[in-house]
Design an enzyme around this catalytic site. Sequence first.
Site, PDB file in Angstrom:
ATOM      1  N   GLY A  49       0.853  -1.186   0.000  1.00 23.33           N
ATOM      2  CA  GLY A  49       0.000   0.000   0.000  1.00 23.33           C
ATOM      3  C   GLY A  49       0.886   1.232   0.000  1.00 23.33           C
ATOM      4  N   LEU A 235      10.618   8.317 -15.242  1.00 23.89           N
ATOM      5  CA  LEU A 235      10.774   7.895 -16.639  1.00 23.89           C
ATOM      6  C   LEU A 235      11.357   6.503 -16.747  1.00 23.89           C
ATOM      7  CD1 LEU A 235      12.374  11.239 -17.896  1.00 23.89           C
ATOM      8  CD2 LEU A 235       9.954  10.614 -17.922  1.00 23.89           C
ATOM      9  N   GLY A 236      11.199   5.679 -15.694  1.00 22.13           N
ATOM     10  CA  GLY A 236      11.726   4.327 -15.726  1.00 22.13           C
ATOM     11  C   GLY A 236      13.238   4.327 -15.809  1.00 22.13           C
ATOM     12  N   ASP A 266       6.823   4.223  -4.789  1.00 20.27           N
ATOM     13  CA  ASP A 266       6.736   4.544  -3.361  1.00 20.27           C
ATOM     14  C   ASP A 266       8.120   4.868  -2.794  1.00 20.27           C
ATOM     15  OD1 ASP A 266       3.984   3.978  -3.459  1.00 20.27           O
ATOM     16  OD2 ASP A 266       4.331   1.867  -3.021  1.00 20.27           O
TER      17      ASP A 266
END
Length: 320
Positions: A49, A235-236, A266
């Site tokens: 979460g 942007l990965g 996260d």
Amino acid sequence: MEQHPVDARPVRQILTVTLNPALDISASTQEVVREHKLRCSGSRLDPGGGGVNVSRVIHRLGGRSLALYTAGGPIGEAYRRLVDAERVPSVVVPIAGQTRQSLSVEERATGAQYRFVLEGPTLSVEEWGACLDVIGQTVAPGGFLVASGSLPPGVPADFYARAVRLAREAGAECVVDASGPALGAALAEGVFAVAPSGRELEQLAGAPLPTLDDRIDAATALVADGSARYVALTLGAEGAVLVSAEGVLRLAAPVVDVVSAVGAGDAFVAGFVLRLAQSRPVEAAFRAAVAAGTAAVITPATALCDRADVERFEVMLDRA
């Protein structure tokens, strides 16, 4: 409502909010085949979460935060035990419904990852109202409120917007990592920082954003109209961009072999907020965000990141 012991000496308080936590189950199988019984191995359980993951990363990086989350049923009890085992200070709002689960399966033959995320229990007005009460009573002047993750059924789309107002009234800054109407309502209130995905940014812009320049223009528009002071675009493998009234910062991510992208967003938020809470400049906070996001993708499944990796990547980015 049950409150666990917390450290009362943070540099600047960080409160994370998770209304729809999930007990993350991860495992691997040789090949995913339709209608076959799939034998899995390497299973693990983690408390997932958005906000809880942010608090877990902050704790691993030597920082302090308080995690507010809901929990219900036997799965919720198992979830609480996992959070407590990591010694993450928390405030738990009990709910009548059962805490949801999510499943992540890696196909070893291809390296592909399959993620199944359940909806979550329906919260009553009293339950989500209790969460707002905790926010109003707990968020501190000069601190940070991190509102992250999906909203479960029963919770109004403006919940995060209400949380933003509570933070503002207390003199705290609010960071929102959400999507859809919940994100739009929060931005209408004006937030300190937001970290939309490319798809979420397109939804906000109401148009396709095929190039990086298009995305930067859309982020700049959010800053210009007062929706957010900072807009972070991940942007990965290409790194990330941070847009503000002061301009555009861009960092290329360290080159690594990606194991799992679960929790990378996260971790990114955690690194950013923690360094700001430690009174570091925004440039250093942005480096920590990219470092933490990179460190998360080299760990398996839902394992998040290790402090040593984050600090190593921070040094690399500082020297770049």
